[in-house]
Design an enzyme around this catalytic site. Structure first.
Site, PDB file in Angstrom:
ATOM      1  N   TYR A  51       0.844  -1.209   0.000  1.00 11.97           N
ATOM      2  CA  TYR A  51       0.000   0.000   0.000  1.00 11.97           C
ATOM      3  C   TYR A  51       0.876   1.255   0.000  1.00 11.97           C
ATOM      4  O   TYR A  51       1.872   1.308   0.719  1.00 11.97           O
ATOM      5  CB  TYR A  51      -0.890   0.028   1.258  1.00 11.97           C
ATOM      6  CG  TYR A  51      -2.350  -0.131   0.909  1.00 11.97           C
ATOM      7  CD1 TYR A  51      -2.987   0.818   0.118  1.00 11.97           C
ATOM      8  CD2 TYR A  51      -3.075  -1.238   1.339  1.00 11.97           C
ATOM      9  CE1 TYR A  51      -4.322   0.665  -0.223  1.00 11.97           C
ATOM     10  CE2 TYR A  51      -4.405  -1.388   1.002  1.00 11.97           C
ATOM     11  CZ  TYR A  51      -5.018  -0.437   0.220  1.00 11.97           C
ATOM     12  OH  TYR A  51      -6.330  -0.583  -0.127  1.00 11.97           O
ATOM     13  N   GLU A  53      -0.492   4.914  -0.306  1.00  5.88           N
ATOM     14  CA  GLU A  53      -1.292   6.140  -0.478  1.00  5.88           C
ATOM     15  C   GLU A  53      -0.419   7.386  -0.362  1.00  5.88           C
ATOM     16  O   GLU A  53       0.417   7.482   0.538  1.00  5.88           O
ATOM     17  CB  GLU A  53      -2.419   6.172   0.549  1.00  5.88           C
ATOM     18  CG  GLU A  53      -3.500   5.178   0.196  1.00  5.88           C
ATOM     19  CD  GLU A  53      -4.655   5.159   1.170  1.00  5.88           C
ATOM     20  OE1 GLU A  53      -4.737   6.033   2.051  1.00  5.88           O
ATOM     21  OE2 GLU A  53      -5.482   4.248   1.052  1.00  5.88           O
ATOM     22  N   ASP A 197      -8.073  13.533 -24.480  1.00  3.67           N
ATOM     23  CA  ASP A 197      -8.085  12.131 -24.061  1.00  3.67           C
ATOM     24  C   ASP A 197      -7.471  11.337 -25.211  1.00  3.67           C
ATOM     25  O   ASP A 197      -8.120  11.071 -26.219  1.00  3.67           O
ATOM     26  CB  ASP A 197      -9.538  11.710 -23.799  1.00  3.67           C
ATOM     27  CG  ASP A 197      -9.655  10.255 -23.357  1.00  3.67           C
ATOM     28  OD1 ASP A 197      -8.698   9.486 -23.568  1.00  3.67           O
ATOM     29  OD2 ASP A 197     -10.720   9.893 -22.826  1.00  3.67           O
ATOM     30  N   THR A 223      -5.319   6.015 -21.217  1.00  2.00           N
ATOM     31  CA  THR A 223      -5.128   4.687 -20.659  1.00  2.00           C
ATOM     32  C   THR A 223      -3.726   4.251 -21.082  1.00  2.00           C
ATOM     33  O   THR A 223      -3.072   4.917 -21.889  1.00  2.00           O
ATOM     34  CB  THR A 223      -6.143   3.673 -21.216  1.00  2.00           C
ATOM     35  OG1 THR A 223      -6.101   3.727 -22.641  1.00  2.00           O
ATOM     36  CG2 THR A 223      -7.552   3.962 -20.733  1.00  2.00           C
ATOM     37  N   LYS A 226      -3.900   0.403 -24.517  1.00  2.00           N
ATOM     38  CA  LYS A 226      -4.423   0.291 -25.887  1.00  2.00           C
ATOM     39  C   LYS A 226      -3.230   0.258 -26.846  1.00  2.00           C
ATOM     40  O   LYS A 226      -2.419  -0.653 -26.766  1.00  2.00           O
ATOM     41  CB  LYS A 226      -5.409   1.424 -26.160  1.00  2.00           C
ATOM     42  CG  LYS A 226      -6.656   1.361 -25.233  1.00  2.00           C
ATOM     43  CD  LYS A 226      -7.681   2.402 -25.595  1.00  2.00           C
ATOM     44  CE  LYS A 226      -8.961   2.242 -24.791  1.00  2.00           C
ATOM     45  NZ  LYS A 226      -8.980   3.019 -23.560  1.00  2.00           N
ATOM     46  N   ARG A 232      -3.359  -2.538 -17.894  1.00  2.94           N
ATOM     47  CA  ARG A 232      -4.574  -1.738 -17.791  1.00  2.94           C
ATOM     48  C   ARG A 232      -4.365  -0.699 -16.704  1.00  2.94           C
ATOM     49  O   ARG A 232      -4.281  -1.019 -15.522  1.00  2.94           O
ATOM     50  CB  ARG A 232      -5.764  -2.630 -17.462  1.00  2.94           C
ATOM     51  CG  ARG A 232      -6.015  -3.672 -18.528  1.00  2.94           C
ATOM     52  CD  ARG A 232      -7.336  -4.320 -18.342  1.00  2.94           C
ATOM     53  NE  ARG A 232      -8.379  -3.476 -18.852  1.00  2.94           N
ATOM     54  CZ  ARG A 232      -8.931  -3.621 -20.054  1.00  2.94           C
ATOM     55  NH1 ARG A 232      -8.538  -4.569 -20.855  1.00  2.94           N
ATOM     56  NH2 ARG A 232      -9.890  -2.826 -20.435  1.00  2.94           N
TER      57      ARG A 232
HETATM   58  N1  DSN Z   1     -13.746   0.913 -23.905  1.00  2.00           N
HETATM   59  C1  DSN Z   1     -12.779   1.646 -24.684  1.00  2.00           C
HETATM   60  C2  DSN Z   1     -12.913   1.383 -26.137  1.00  2.00           C
HETATM   61  O1  DSN Z   1     -13.139   0.245 -26.501  1.00  2.00           O
HETATM   62  O2  DSN Z   1     -12.770   2.282 -26.943  1.00  2.00           O
HETATM   63  C3  DSN Z   1     -12.834   3.101 -24.387  1.00  2.00           C
HETATM   64  O3  DSN Z   1     -12.664   3.296 -23.030  1.00  2.00           O
END
Ligand code: DSN
Length: 423
Positions: A51, A53, A197, A223, A226, A232
């Site tokens: 942990y 924080e 974003d 994120t 991707k 993740r």
């Molecule tokens: N769920 C994602 C996507 O598939 O584009 C976006 O957060």
């Protein structure tokens, strides 16, 4: 995973089956990828036991000798890779990262502006069903119905009219380059804080294959799993003036302890993304998307905006006599995985839309190139024809899909995917 197999064969069996699925199928969901073995090892490491924080040097628990070093390393790598003044690597994913931006820089009831979900935006950019649309006053923009592209003059007019506190740019289903410089200028002229974003395109931005939002906007969220091909997780990159407010919003405003195992895996992914090999990979993502777009268009598929500049394609299936839902289900049965998707101005509802969304980050990770894109378009055309053929009963259709799935499996066996266990 011998220990897992002994302790819980049921979970181990599910993971093994998913490993086999990820090996045997062609994965075209544009937000998915194959993380490297190194990223997976860091994600599954003993760092999950700790942990932490707070932030490096200011934690609420002792024993942070290694965790502080780790988080500082991840932050330094992200700052260097993206040229950002300040980075927070603690958001649990993209939606919490965006939520932290709202918490830091707007008050409930404030006007916020973003791309509508049914036009290619994201839930957290002001969609009515999300907290971003319920607790704030959303103004939503879309694409030009004639071109399928963002119309920056319309966006600027809206921003001038509504004077949003936050102006979100970035998308989940937009196949064209986003002009972040223009968004930055709109924000400066209308008094909005501009938030990009870049979750979908972070890997392309890291590799210089898509223009970076970092020099042009106030805050960037992303994120890490991707096109960036990490675990993740999420990150916020911002100008120094917003750093304190955003850090406070992430912790203690929104979250408790950071997931240190994820932080480690983000650091690994950022190191990987700084290599020449990754830049070659990112260029190949775009080359493959363009090749797939051309091959599909050549077979009569209608592409929103006429093609792609990035990693994804949005296919309007109305001309093929199938819905997006039918096509996505049929493709899955044939070993090709995508998601059904609204197309801009879709006359159909979200659960039965007219389109599918395709992306090339995962197939490019396993080494697919132009020849495989051609092959893929051929299979997709076959599957659409099978699904639209009213003369076939359910059994005949299933048999026809299985035939394609066998061919798909044959191709996949020649392209082992990174990170997977051998099957
Ligand atoms: N769920 C994602 C996507 O598939 O584009 C976006 O957060």
């Amino acid at each position: 995973m011998p220990a897992l197999h002994d302790a819980d064969p049921e979970v181990a069996g599910i993971i093994a089956a998913e490993n086999a699925r990820q090996h045997a199928k062609i994965r075209l969901i544009p937000s998915e990828n194959y993380a490297s073995r190194a990223v997976l090892e860091a994600t599954g490491s003993i760092l999950t036991n700790k942990y932490s924080e707070g932030y490096a040097g200011q934690r609420y628990y002792e024993g942070q000798q290694e965790i502080d070093r780790l988080e500082e390393l991840a932050v330094a790598r992200a700052r260097e890779l993206f040229g950002a003044e300040h980075v927070n690597v603690q958001p649990y994913s993209g939606s919490p990262a965006n939520q932290a931006v709202y918490l830091a820089l707007a008050d409930p009831g404030d006007t916020v502006m973003g791309m509508a979900l049914d036009q290619g935006g994201h839930l957290t950019h002001g969609a009515a069903v999300s907290v971003s649309g319920r607790h704030y006053k959303p103004v939503q923009y879309g694409v030009d119905p004639a071109t399928g592209r963002l119309d920056y003059e319309v966006i600027e007019d809206l921003a001038r009219q509504y004077r949003p506190k936050l102006l979100f740019c970035g998308a989940t289903a937009y196949p064209r380059v986003i002009d972040f410089e223009r968004f930055g200028a709109i924000g400066r002229r209308t008094g909005a804080v501009v938030v990009a974003d870049m979750a979908h395109i972070a890997g392309l931005v890291a590799a210089g294959v898509h223009p970076s939002p970092v020099p042009h906007v106030d805050v960037v969220t992303t994120t890490t799993h991707k096109s960036l091909r990490g675990p993740r997780g999420g990150m916020i990159l911002c100008r120094r003036e917003y750093a304190e407010a955003l850090d406070k919003a992430v912790f203690p405003g929104l979250q408790g302890g950071p997931h240190n195992n994820t932080t480690a895996a983000i650091a690994v992914a950022l190191k990987e993304a700084g290599t020449g090999e990754f830049r070659t990979y990112a260029r190949a993502i775009v080359d493959n998307a363009r090749a797939l777009a051309e091959a599909l268009a050549g077979r009569g598929f209608d592409l929103v905006s006429g093609g792609t500049d990035n990693h994804l394609l949005l296919v309007d299936l109305r001309g093929k006599g199938v819905t997006g839902y039918q096509m996505a289900k049929a493709l899955d049965a044939a070993g090709i995985v995508c998601n059904y998707n609204l197309i801009p101005g879709d006359p159909k509802p979200a659960r039965r839309p007219s389109g599918i969304r395709l992306g090339t980050p995962a197939v490019t990770s396993r080494g697919f190139g132009g020849a495989e894109m051609e092959q893929l378009a051929g299979w997709m055309d076959r599957v659409a024809a099978i699904r639209a053929d009213e003369g076939l009963d359910r059994k005949a259709r299933s048999a026809a899909y299985r035939k394609v799935a066998n061919e798909v499996r044959g191709l996949c066996s020649r392209f082992p995917a990174p990170g997977l266990a051998e099957v």
